[in-house]
Structures are given as C-alpha cells and as structure tokens.
Design a protein around this motif. Structure first.
Motif, short mmCIF file in Angstrom:
data_model
loop_
_atom_site.label_atom_id
_atom_site.label_comp_id
_atom_site.label_asym_id
_atom_site.label_seq_id
_atom_site.Cartn_x
_atom_site.Cartn_y
_atom_site.Cartn_z
N GLN A 157 0.83 -1.21 0.00
CA GLN A 157 0.00 0.00 0.00
C GLN A 157 0.86 1.26 0.00
O GLN A 157 0.61 2.18 -0.77
CB GLN A 157 -0.93 0.00 1.21
CG GLN A 157 -2.11 -0.94 1.08
CD GLN A 157 -3.13 -0.76 2.18
OE1 GLN A 157 -2.82 -0.23 3.24
NE2 GLN A 157 -4.33 -1.22 1.95
N ASN A 158 1.86 1.31 0.89
CA ASN A 158 2.67 2.52 1.02
C ASN A 158 4.14 2.16 1.22
O ASN A 158 4.45 1.17 1.88
CB ASN A 158 2.23 3.34 2.25
CG ASN A 158 0.75 3.64 2.24
OD1 ASN A 158 0.27 4.43 1.45
ND2 ASN A 158 0.01 3.00 3.14
N ILE A 159 5.03 3.00 0.67
CA ILE A 159 6.44 2.97 1.05
C ILE A 159 6.88 4.40 1.33
O ILE A 159 6.28 5.36 0.82
CB ILE A 159 7.35 2.33 -0.01
CG1 ILE A 159 7.31 3.13 -1.33
CG2 ILE A 159 7.01 0.88 -0.24
CD1 ILE A 159 8.34 2.65 -2.32
N ILE A 160 7.92 4.54 2.14
CA ILE A 160 8.39 5.86 2.56
C ILE A 160 9.87 5.96 2.24
O ILE A 160 10.66 5.07 2.58
CB ILE A 160 8.16 6.06 4.07
CG1 ILE A 160 6.66 5.94 4.36
CG2 ILE A 160 8.69 7.42 4.53
CD1 ILE A 160 6.33 5.74 5.82
N LEU A 161 10.25 7.05 1.58
CA LEU A 161 11.64 7.27 1.18
C LEU A 161 12.18 8.53 1.86
O LEU A 161 11.46 9.51 2.04
CB LEU A 161 11.74 7.45 -0.34
CG LEU A 161 11.10 6.36 -1.21
CD1 LEU A 161 11.25 6.73 -2.68
CD2 LEU A 161 11.72 5.01 -0.92
N CYS A 162 13.46 8.47 2.23
CA CYS A 162 14.11 9.64 2.81
C CYS A 162 15.61 9.49 2.67
O CYS A 162 16.11 8.42 2.29
CB CYS A 162 13.73 9.83 4.28
SG CYS A 162 14.42 8.56 5.38
N LYS A 198 1.30 3.84 -3.07
CA LYS A 198 1.65 5.24 -2.79
C LYS A 198 3.10 5.29 -2.32
O LYS A 198 3.56 4.42 -1.59
CB LYS A 198 0.75 5.83 -1.70
CG LYS A 198 -0.68 6.07 -2.14
CD LYS A 198 -1.48 6.73 -1.02
CE LYS A 198 -2.92 6.97 -1.43
NZ LYS A 198 -3.69 7.60 -0.33
N VAL A 199 3.81 6.34 -2.75
CA VAL A 199 5.20 6.55 -2.35
C VAL A 199 5.30 7.92 -1.69
O VAL A 199 4.98 8.95 -2.31
CB VAL A 199 6.15 6.50 -3.57
CG1 VAL A 199 7.59 6.73 -3.12
CG2 VAL A 199 6.02 5.16 -4.28
N TYR A 200 5.73 7.94 -0.43
CA TYR A 200 5.93 9.19 0.30
C TYR A 200 7.43 9.50 0.34
O TYR A 200 8.23 8.65 0.73
CB TYR A 200 5.40 9.08 1.74
CG TYR A 200 3.91 8.93 1.83
CD1 TYR A 200 3.09 10.06 2.01
CD2 TYR A 200 3.30 7.69 1.76
CE1 TYR A 200 1.72 9.92 2.11
CE2 TYR A 200 1.93 7.54 1.86
CZ TYR A 200 1.14 8.67 2.03
OH TYR A 200 -0.23 8.54 2.12
N VAL A 201 7.80 10.71 -0.08
CA VAL A 201 9.19 11.15 -0.05
C VAL A 201 9.30 12.25 1.00
O VAL A 201 8.65 13.30 0.89
CB VAL A 201 9.67 11.67 -1.42
CG1 VAL A 201 11.14 12.05 -1.36
CG2 VAL A 201 9.44 10.61 -2.50
N ILE A 202 10.11 12.03 2.02
CA ILE A 202 10.20 12.94 3.16
C ILE A 202 11.40 13.88 3.02
O ILE A 202 12.54 13.43 2.84
CB ILE A 202 10.33 12.15 4.48
CG1 ILE A 202 9.22 11.10 4.59
CG2 ILE A 202 10.30 13.11 5.67
CD1 ILE A 202 7.82 11.66 4.55
N GLY A 203 11.13 15.21 3.09
CA GLY A 203 12.19 16.21 3.11
C GLY A 203 12.95 16.37 1.82
O GLY A 203 14.07 16.89 1.82
N ASN A 204 12.36 15.94 0.71
CA ASN A 204 13.07 15.98 -0.56
C ASN A 204 12.07 16.11 -1.69
O ASN A 204 10.98 15.52 -1.63
CB ASN A 204 13.90 14.69 -0.71
CG ASN A 204 14.94 14.78 -1.81
OD1 ASN A 204 14.61 14.83 -2.99
ND2 ASN A 204 16.20 14.78 -1.42
N ASP A 205 12.44 16.85 -2.74
CA ASP A 205 11.52 17.04 -3.87
C ASP A 205 11.73 16.01 -4.97
O ASP A 205 11.21 16.15 -6.07
CB ASP A 205 11.65 18.45 -4.43
CG ASP A 205 13.04 18.77 -4.97
OD1 ASP A 205 13.90 17.87 -4.95
OD2 ASP A 205 13.27 19.92 -5.40
N TYR A 206 12.49 14.97 -4.70
CA TYR A 206 12.73 13.91 -5.67
C TYR A 206 11.42 13.26 -6.08
O TYR A 206 10.63 12.84 -5.23
CB TYR A 206 13.68 12.86 -5.09
CG TYR A 206 13.88 11.65 -5.97
CD1 TYR A 206 14.60 11.73 -7.15
CD2 TYR A 206 13.35 10.41 -5.61
CE1 TYR A 206 14.78 10.62 -7.95
CE2 TYR A 206 13.53 9.29 -6.40
CZ TYR A 206 14.24 9.41 -7.57
OH TYR A 206 14.43 8.31 -8.37
#
Length: 234
Positions: A157-162, A198-206
């Motif tokens: 469902q979701n992954i988080i990138l940072c 869904k892919v959440y990218v934290i603190g980055n505009d990538y």
C-alpha cells in the motif's frame, strides 16, 4: 516465508562500511524453528556445502540460491548449517532448502536472505522485505498490507523514502502510522517503487514516481510537523 515464527535481527539497507555497497544488501532472520523454506517455487542454481565454516568461509558459509520460476530473480539463503537440496533440483513453495546456521562470516546463527535480479552475479539486489511482504524493521516479522502475485511479487500500500539524517525521524513517524517500510533514496530500486500504491518522499523534492507524495517543510522540525498533521488527518 523462508523461516517460520521468525524475527528480523538486521534489516535491509542498514548503513555499514563493512559491506561492499556500504549498506546491508539482505535481511537477517532468526527463528527457533531452524528449517529454511522456499518462499516461492523455483530451481536450485547453486547448493554450496562444506564442513567447518562452510563452502564460503569468509562470506556466506553454506548457501543455496533459488531462481524464481519466471527466471527474473535469484534468492540467496546464506549461513546454513546444512543443505537439503542439490543443484538443478526444482522445488515448490514451502520445500525445505536447508537448516539455519552460523557458517561463514557471521557472529551468530541466522538466515541471511537476499533477492537479486537474475543473474545473481550482477549483484543487483532489490529490497527482500518487499519481496516477502514484511516490514523492514527489527523485531518479530510483521506482514505489510499486500496482495500476492506471481513469483512472490507484492503490491504494498505505502512505502516511505528519505535521506539519512534529520528526515529519518519524520519518516519513522509516518512509517509507524502507516505500518509501512522505509528505504533510503540512495538504495531505492524501480522494483521497490513499482510495488507500492503510494510513495511518500520525506524532506526531498525527488519525484520517485508519478504517484510520489513529497512532504517538505521549511526545516526538519517543520517537516516533522507536516508529517504529524498528515497522520492526524488519516
């Protein structure tokens, strides 16, 4: 699942200079039930066994490499005490490949499990936790919300990138809330991204994908606050 009643002792992607790529390329699993099972059906392309510290005493020890039935991925099972299959053998999901051990370069009994795009010799891995459909975090194995498809491919469902550093705390907040895996941007693969709804990218505009949701604050504290606001809204 490769081990029954397992726990993750060392997740994928942990930064450590002792590894050739600078991070842990597999996931380490331990269990009181030491039998190692095939996570998917496939063909054994390597079954290495020797006494003492194993066939590869400076690395994997005794190990089995299983190629998925569609030929896309090679699954590495390392540090085995014994090997129960032979090269060229075809196995079904759930077949016993060997027994968990501590052969090779290891400090204790565990299964080191890697998933690489075939051929394995190219050393082109994907996140093994995503392949197994489990959370990539230390502790008892927990399944993520996923739907299985052919050859063990998961749709998460979701992954988080940072990136490593201050944004990891905000990523951890969101990961706990969504029960989702976290991966460093430097380690992420296309397969990992394609597995997620869904892919959440934290603190980055990538822009990891068209479906990316980027959460960026004026500073790390503002980023954390935006993540907390998102968690409250869900």
């Amino acid at each position: 699942m490769s081990l029954k009643s397992a726990r993750v002792s060392y997740p994928y992607g942990v930064r450590n200079s002792v590894y050739g790529k600078g991070y842990h390329e597999g996931i380490d699993l331990v269990s009181e039930n030491r039998a190692i099972y095939a996570a998917v059906a496939g063909a054994v392309i390597k079954a290495a066994y020797a006494g003492g510290q194993g066939a590869d005493p400076e690395g994997w020890g005794n190990y089995v490499i299983l190629r998925t039935r569609n030929g896309n991925y090679d699954l590495i099972h390392a540090h085995l005490a014994s090997v129960k299959v032979t090269r060229g053998q075809t196995v079904n999901e759930g077949a016993i490949l060997g027994m968990m051990g501590r052969t090779g370069n290891t400090t204790g009994p565990h299964l080191h499990f890697e998933v690489r795009r075939a051929p394995w010799t190219n050393n082109n891995e994907i996140n093994p936790a995503v392949f197994l459909g489990i959370e990539n975090k230390e502790g008892p194995v927990k399944s993520v919300s996923a739907n299985s498809s052919e050859e063990g491919k998961k749709v998460v469902q979701n992954i988080i990138l940072c990136n490593p550093g201050p944004d990891e705390r905000a990523a951890a907040y969101l990961a706990d809330h969504l029960k989702a895996p976290v991966c460093y941007l430097a380690n992420v693969t296309k397969e990992f991204i394609d597995c997620a709804e869904k892919v959440y990218v934290i603190g980055n505009d990538y822009q990891a994908a068209e479906k990316s949701i980027n959460i960026i604050g004026a500073d790390r504290y503002d980023t954390c606050q935006k993540v907390l606001d998102l968690c409250k809204a869900k």
